[in-house]
Design a protein around this motif. Structure first.
Motif, PDB file in Angstrom:
ATOM      1  N   ASN A 148      -2.587   0.762   9.640  1.00  0.00           N
ATOM      2  CA  ASN A 148      -3.097   2.355   8.963  1.00  0.00           C
ATOM      3  C   ASN A 148      -1.985   3.238   8.716  1.00  0.00           C
ATOM      4  O   ASN A 148      -0.973   3.715   9.936  1.00  0.00           O
ATOM      5  CB  ASN A 148      -4.013   3.322  10.155  1.00  0.00           C
ATOM      6  CG  ASN A 148      -5.644   1.964   9.998  1.00  0.00           C
ATOM      7  OD1 ASN A 148      -6.204   1.400   8.976  1.00  0.00           O
ATOM      8  ND2 ASN A 148      -5.753   2.129  11.035  1.00  0.00           N
ATOM      9  N   THR A 149      -1.841   4.326   7.598  1.00  0.00           N
ATOM     10  CA  THR A 149      -0.530   5.517   7.435  1.00  0.00           C
ATOM     11  C   THR A 149      -1.521   6.339   7.060  1.00  0.00           C
ATOM     12  O   THR A 149      -2.765   6.874   6.873  1.00  0.00           O
ATOM     13  CB  THR A 149       0.255   4.541   6.366  1.00  0.00           C
ATOM     14  OG1 THR A 149      -0.889   4.003   5.220  1.00  0.00           O
ATOM     15  CG2 THR A 149       0.108   3.655   6.559  1.00  0.00           C
ATOM     16  N   GLY A 150      -0.500   7.479   7.258  1.00  0.00           N
ATOM     17  CA  GLY A 150      -1.125   8.912   6.756  1.00  0.00           C
ATOM     18  C   GLY A 150      -0.628   9.800   7.844  1.00  0.00           C
ATOM     19  O   GLY A 150      -0.119   9.960   8.767  1.00  0.00           O
ATOM     20  N   THR A 162      -3.155  10.479  10.890  1.00  0.00           N
ATOM     21  CA  THR A 162      -4.623   9.476  10.878  1.00  0.00           C
ATOM     22  C   THR A 162      -4.692   9.488  12.649  1.00  0.00           C
ATOM     23  O   THR A 162      -3.766   9.294  13.970  1.00  0.00           O
ATOM     24  CB  THR A 162      -4.391   8.148  10.244  1.00  0.00           C
ATOM     25  OG1 THR A 162      -3.639   8.548   9.500  1.00  0.00           O
ATOM     26  CG2 THR A 162      -4.457   6.988  10.760  1.00  0.00           C
ATOM     27  N   HIS A 163      -6.103   9.459  13.062  1.00  0.00           N
ATOM     28  CA  HIS A 163      -6.728   8.537  14.501  1.00  0.00           C
ATOM     29  C   HIS A 163      -7.260   7.835  14.479  1.00  0.00           C
ATOM     30  O   HIS A 163      -8.681   7.421  14.204  1.00  0.00           O
ATOM     31  CB  HIS A 163      -7.287  10.156  14.731  1.00  0.00           C
ATOM     32  CG  HIS A 163      -7.996   9.918  16.478  1.00  0.00           C
ATOM     33  ND1 HIS A 163      -6.529   9.694  17.263  1.00  0.00           N
ATOM     34  CD2 HIS A 163      -8.949   9.889  17.262  1.00  0.00           C
ATOM     35  CE1 HIS A 163      -7.502  10.079  18.492  1.00  0.00           C
ATOM     36  NE2 HIS A 163      -8.692  10.020  18.524  1.00  0.00           N
ATOM     37  N   ILE A 164      -6.701   6.874  15.194  1.00  0.00           N
ATOM     38  CA  ILE A 164      -7.788   5.207  15.850  1.00  0.00           C
ATOM     39  C   ILE A 164      -8.318   5.238  17.115  1.00  0.00           C
ATOM     40  O   ILE A 164      -7.327   5.881  17.864  1.00  0.00           O
ATOM     41  CB  ILE A 164      -6.400   4.283  15.165  1.00  0.00           C
ATOM     42  CG1 ILE A 164      -5.664   4.524  13.620  1.00  0.00           C
ATOM     43  CG2 ILE A 164      -7.916   3.146  15.282  1.00  0.00           C
ATOM     44  CD1 ILE A 164      -6.579   4.774  12.566  1.00  0.00           C
ATOM     45  N   GLY A 168      -6.637  -1.591  13.490  1.00  0.00           N
ATOM     46  CA  GLY A 168      -6.134  -0.864  13.551  1.00  0.00           C
ATOM     47  C   GLY A 168      -3.885  -0.706  13.339  1.00  0.00           C
ATOM     48  O   GLY A 168      -3.410   0.368  13.507  1.00  0.00           O
TER      49      GLY A 168
END
Length: 70
Positions: free
Chosen positions: A43-45, A48-50, A40
């Motif tokens: 992750n971009t954007g 975004t939920h990690i 994780g």
């Protein structure tokens, strides 16, 4: 055709940069990097939920050089 260059003031040049004045046929900067990151990490954007319950990054690199630049 020869290049005509006026006054040049260089403030800073990075470690993997190329500085050239005038005509040039080919330029090829070279740089390497090694990045370790857990799950994780990149992750971009928007929105975004990690959700990671456990994330381990094990690093064991026994060789002396990975990417040799001559």
């Amino acid at each position: 055709m020869p290049a005509k260059v006026g006054a040049v003031k260089v403030i800073n040049i990075g470690s993997s940069s190329i500085f050239n004045i005038g005509d040039v046929y080919s330029m090829s900067p070279e740089s390497t990097a090694k990045t370790y990151a857990g799950g994780g990490s990149f992750n971009t954007g928007d929105g975004t939920h990690i959700q990671l319950k456990e994330s381990n990054t094990y690093v064991r690199d026994t060789d002396a050089a990975d990417q040799n630049i001559d």
